[in-house]
Design a protein around this motif. Structure first.
Motif, PDB file in Angstrom:
ATOM      1  N   SER A   1       0.821  -1.210   0.000  1.00  0.00           N
ATOM      2  CA  SER A   1       0.000   0.000   0.000  1.00  0.00           C
ATOM      3  C   SER A   1       0.855   1.260   0.000  1.00  0.00           C
ATOM      4  O   SER A   1       0.498   2.266  -0.622  1.00  0.00           O
ATOM      5  CB  SER A   1      -0.966   0.016   1.191  1.00  0.00           C
TER       6      SER A   1
ATOM      7  N   TYR B   1       1.831   1.693  -3.504  1.00  0.00           N
ATOM      8  CA  TYR B   1       0.691   2.126  -4.329  1.00  0.00           C
ATOM      9  C   TYR B   1       0.392   3.612  -4.112  1.00  0.00           C
ATOM     10  O   TYR B   1       0.071   4.340  -5.053  1.00  0.00           O
ATOM     11  CB  TYR B   1      -0.574   1.336  -3.979  1.00  0.00           C
ATOM     12  N   MET B   2       0.452   4.043  -2.860  1.00  0.00           N
ATOM     13  CA  MET B   2       0.166   5.455  -2.583  1.00  0.00           C
ATOM     14  C   MET B   2       1.215   6.341  -3.247  1.00  0.00           C
ATOM     15  O   MET B   2       0.900   7.409  -3.773  1.00  0.00           O
ATOM     16  CB  MET B   2       0.126   5.714  -1.068  1.00  0.00           C
TER      17      MET B   2
ATOM     18  N   GLU C   1       2.923   5.548  -5.980  1.00  0.00           N
ATOM     19  CA  GLU C   1       2.599   5.513  -7.419  1.00  0.00           C
ATOM     20  C   GLU C   1       1.498   6.500  -7.755  1.00  0.00           C
ATOM     21  O   GLU C   1       1.575   7.249  -8.735  1.00  0.00           O
ATOM     22  CB  GLU C   1       2.051   4.125  -7.789  1.00  0.00           C
TER      23      GLU C   1
ATOM     24  N   SER D   1      -4.464   5.762  -4.017  1.00  0.00           N
ATOM     25  CA  SER D   1      -4.547   4.373  -4.458  1.00  0.00           C
ATOM     26  C   SER D   1      -4.017   3.445  -3.378  1.00  0.00           C
ATOM     27  O   SER D   1      -2.865   3.037  -3.413  1.00  0.00           O
ATOM     28  CB  SER D   1      -3.770   4.205  -5.766  1.00  0.00           C
ATOM     29  N   GLY D   2      -4.873   3.120  -2.446  1.00  0.00           N
ATOM     30  CA  GLY D   2      -4.482   2.260  -1.332  1.00  0.00           C
ATOM     31  C   GLY D   2      -4.722   0.786  -1.627  1.00  0.00           C
ATOM     32  O   GLY D   2      -5.416   0.437  -2.586  1.00  0.00           O
ATOM     33  N   TRP D   3      -4.178  -0.051  -0.763  1.00  0.00           N
ATOM     34  CA  TRP D   3      -4.206  -1.490  -1.054  1.00  0.00           C
ATOM     35  C   TRP D   3      -5.606  -2.080  -1.111  1.00  0.00           C
ATOM     36  O   TRP D   3      -5.855  -2.996  -1.887  1.00  0.00           O
ATOM     37  CB  TRP D   3      -3.318  -2.259  -0.076  1.00  0.00           C
TER      38      TRP D   3
ATOM     39  N   HIS E   1      -7.077  -2.039  -4.458  1.00  0.00           N
ATOM     40  CA  HIS E   1      -6.355  -2.826  -5.466  1.00  0.00           C
ATOM     41  C   HIS E   1      -7.246  -3.967  -5.958  1.00  0.00           C
ATOM     42  O   HIS E   1      -8.089  -4.467  -5.224  1.00  0.00           O
ATOM     43  CB  HIS E   1      -5.076  -3.391  -4.840  1.00  0.00           C
TER      44      HIS E   1
ATOM     45  N   PRO F   1      -6.053  -7.235  -3.300  1.00  0.00           N
ATOM     46  CA  PRO F   1      -5.248  -6.697  -2.200  1.00  0.00           C
ATOM     47  C   PRO F   1      -4.323  -7.737  -1.573  1.00  0.00           C
ATOM     48  O   PRO F   1      -3.216  -7.410  -1.151  1.00  0.00           O
ATOM     49  CB  PRO F   1      -6.289  -6.240  -1.177  1.00  0.00           C
ATOM     50  N   PHE F   2      -4.786  -8.972  -1.530  1.00  0.00           N
ATOM     51  CA  PHE F   2      -4.005  -9.975  -0.813  1.00  0.00           C
ATOM     52  C   PHE F   2      -3.044 -10.753  -1.705  1.00  0.00           C
ATOM     53  O   PHE F   2      -2.435 -11.730  -1.286  1.00  0.00           O
ATOM     54  CB  PHE F   2      -4.919 -10.863   0.028  1.00  0.00           C
TER      55      PHE F   2
ATOM     56  N   TYR G   1       0.225  -1.158  -8.454  1.00  0.00           N
ATOM     57  CA  TYR G   1      -1.203  -0.939  -8.251  1.00  0.00           C
ATOM     58  C   TYR G   1      -2.001  -1.250  -9.510  1.00  0.00           C
ATOM     59  O   TYR G   1      -1.636  -0.834 -10.601  1.00  0.00           O
ATOM     60  CB  TYR G   1      -1.434   0.521  -7.857  1.00  0.00           C
TER      61      TYR G   1
ATOM     62  N   GLU H   1     -15.016  -0.331  -5.910  1.00  0.00           N
ATOM     63  CA  GLU H   1     -14.060  -0.912  -4.958  1.00  0.00           C
ATOM     64  C   GLU H   1     -12.727  -0.164  -4.981  1.00  0.00           C
ATOM     65  O   GLU H   1     -12.003  -0.108  -3.987  1.00  0.00           O
ATOM     66  CB  GLU H   1     -13.820  -2.392  -5.262  1.00  0.00           C
TER      67      GLU H   1
ATOM     68  N   ARG I   1     -11.787   2.503  -2.338  1.00  0.00           N
ATOM     69  CA  ARG I   1     -11.334   2.163  -0.991  1.00  0.00           C
ATOM     70  C   ARG I   1      -9.846   2.504  -0.886  1.00  0.00           C
ATOM     71  O   ARG I   1      -9.127   2.496  -1.882  1.00  0.00           O
ATOM     72  CB  ARG I   1     -11.559   0.677  -0.706  1.00  0.00           C
ATOM     73  N   VAL I   2      -9.404   2.790   0.313  1.00  0.00           N
ATOM     74  CA  VAL I   2      -7.991   3.135   0.482  1.00  0.00           C
ATOM     75  C   VAL I   2      -7.355   2.187   1.496  1.00  0.00           C
ATOM     76  O   VAL I   2      -6.711   1.218   1.132  1.00  0.00           O
ATOM     77  CB  VAL I   2      -7.819   4.614   0.906  1.00  0.00           C
TER      78      VAL I   2
END
Lengths: 398, 398
Positions: A116, A119-120, A122, B238-240, B243, B246-247, B253, B260, B263-264
């Motif tokens: 994350s 990603y932030m 980026e 752009s938080g996980w 994505h 995410p997992f 990213y 969806e 979401r951050v």
């Protein structure tokens, strides 16, 4: 002071029959938190209504609680504030730092950083446009990659997969030497060992509270800005509660005093109540005791697993100075092994592609839990108990 | 369906002797929320620990609860998600919209917008650099100011000071005609009357939940992205958890499916539990009934105050189509008058420089409360009860 970890364990509500080695992902419920939250809900929200912002001190709570966090991360009082999520705080720190180093375009991070954060970065680079870019190198190559192209070094002190710990003072000193700023993510540091953001020279630090600090699911994040930058840093996310006079309702933004400017919107009062109750426990903890106990536990776990599970490969550094408060092992069937463990009451977690991750949190984990976990893991491995179809079906979150 | 507002009133925990006309700032405690939060704390966090993300459905809750909000704002199901604060959601919507209109540089808003929206826009413009700028005009001049320089029109539907309501379909249609995108802030709309973001053509909408929706102090915000943009809009933050996977912990990213991606970070589960309990009440509310009752209450309050308090000047439009669910009066001594009211159990609030603000929320406010508030206000004014030193000392928050 000497910490009595037998006493701290009684302060947590842990389910029967569970060895919880996932406090590095979500800390357990402090017994006092339920009552504290209930009080905030019924006596504050319910009875004070809007006046709770003054009467219950909600408005100042992000800074007041920030001061409690400051003690745990070696920060100067008055320079930490709570709010938002860690990803948002990463963005704020990055945007501020880049603006303070306007002639450079590179954010340097490492491939072991939590995605994350990357990603932030980026997203910010794309928003900034031009030739801003995120450069990632292997964790062991960060020091060598620090050159005069780097505007900001953004590093998570402890690797979420392997538990490897970076050398904050050394990397920060080198970053400063080449004219870069240093942002430290303390997600797996705060509450895991004594952190020294001031002594280590960090320019910014950010972290979450729901792991080692036990604030509950979705607890607020924190941000630290070094005093030397406090009146200079500009919050890209310039919300009204970071304004110099939020209730003047000025048409234009003027940053608030120091760390207050890093506030954005309305703080999450119920989550902050849980955090505040969790921090009461920390008041009685000596962080050097915590560290010594944590290392003894992780050493014991490593020794126990290596003696009984030859198929598992240690992913965590053996050197104490390079270790956080977790132990990770690799195995191609890591996912199924973790499911088999969870089914037997040992809760750790799995991180793709092959990491079995176990967090050791002296506040509520002791030698008995370590030995119990080793015994169950060695049985799962020796008898291939993980080799069952039901352990191979992946849930979305583990 | 016909809503029984006598029945809904019993679902709230309101202190004795208080007429609460500040639900447009912080809604009161739904009786069921305390138990719901306690269950989330003890049964989910306490007993499920990390497995709560799957077992208790925490991970999907932002979208699940978003669908409940969608019904209240006239949005398509699957296009609203919860998280962060309203200011953060404003930033996300603005950054996405500007990127979708890359040849233009102007964000158009009005001087009646809530300052935090303007501050976030200012911060984004400064981060973007170049000639990006925020242009504000008087509320009644927005329509005329829409021209082909405008990239994004960002408007709060109901003015937080005066309660004046903008015409969403008309302004949005004009924005589209000139090639601009429209972002609507529903802070004082959601739960105040039937909102129609899809019918109104909004490109983005954002809002908070702690006002009319009664989610408690610091409850999460929401964001809506019109289906036509859902797979195009890029979240600058752009938080996980936005994505695609995410997992998978990918190093790069990739935006998640549709809403969806907005979401951050980790969602605030305790605050979401409170919101979810609050939304149970809304399931039984017909929004047209709500609107009719709200207008009857605000009409009655205006008539009552104007008949008895000649020194107060109405700031809220008389025309129903231009009114939200609050009534505001101006008076140079507005602050002291509000303090005198609060001391007598009538809780409204003051907004600088001279606004007395009263929210009317049919879920728990009826004719008796309106008449009671009029009687106390008229006594305060007639007997100059506000003219006391203790009512002139300003607290930080009112």
């Amino acid at each position: 002071m000497t910490t009595d970890f037998t006493a701290t364990r009684a302060l947590f509500d842990l389910p029967e029959g569970v060895i919880y080695l996932d406090g590095n992902s979500l800390g357990p419920l402090p017994r006092a938190a339920a009552a504290r939250i209930a009080r905030t809900v019924t006596e504050e929200w319910g009875q004070m209504l809007i006046t709770g912002w003054n009467k219950a001190g909600w408005m100042e709570q992000p800074a007041r609680t920030g001061d409690r966090i400051a003690k745990l991360i070696g920060a100067e009082s008055g320079h930490v504030v709570m709010g938002d999520t860690l990803s948002i705080k990463v963005y704020q720190a990055l945007a501020s730092a880049l603006e303070m180093n306007p002639d450079r375009r590179v954010i340097l991070s490492d491939t072991g950083n939590f995605p994350s954060d990357l990603y932030m970065a980026e997203g910010l680079c794309r928003t900034l446009g031009g030739d801003y870019r995120l450069k990632t190198v292997a964790p062991e190559e960060v020091m060598a990659a620090l050159d005069d192209s780097v505007a900001v070094m953004m590093i998570t002190e402890v690797d979420y997969r392997t538990g490897r710990r970076h050398d904050m003072p050394a990397l920060t000193a080198r970053a400063h030497q080449v004219g870069a700023l240093a942002i430290w993510d303390l997600a797996h540091s705060a509450g895991a060992f004594p952190v020294g953001v001031a002594a280590g020279g960090a320019d910014f630090a950010v972290g979450c509270t729901y792991k080692y600090l036990n604030s509950g699911p979705g607890g607020p994040a924190f941000i630290y800005v070094a005093p030397r930058h406090a009146e200079i840093a500009r919050p890209a996310l310039s919300g009204w509660l970071g304004h110099e006079a939020p209730f003047a309702f000025d048409p234009s933004y003027r940053p608030g005093r120091g760390i207050e400017r890093m506030r954005v919107g309305t703080p999450p009062i119920l989550q902050l109540a849980a955090l505040d109750a969790a921090l009461d426990i920390w008041d009685a903890v000596d962080l050097d005791d915590l560290r010594a106990t944590s290392l003894a536990l992780t050493d014991r776990f490593i020794a126990g697993v290596e003696a009984t599970c030859p198929d598992l490969t240690l992913a965590t550094p053996r050197a104490h100075a390079q270790r956080g408060s977790q132990v990770s092992f690799r195995h191609p069937e890591g996912y199924a092994i973790m499911q088999a463990l969870i089914a037997r009451g040992v809760i750790g977690d799995f991180r793709a592609p092959d990491i079995l991750r176990f967090g050791f949190t002296p506040l509520y984990i002791g030698i008995a839990e370590v030995d119990g976990a080793v015994a169950i893991l060695s049985q799962v491995m020796a008898e291939r108990l993980w080799d069952q179809p039901e352990y191979r079906t992946r849930a979305r979150v583990t």
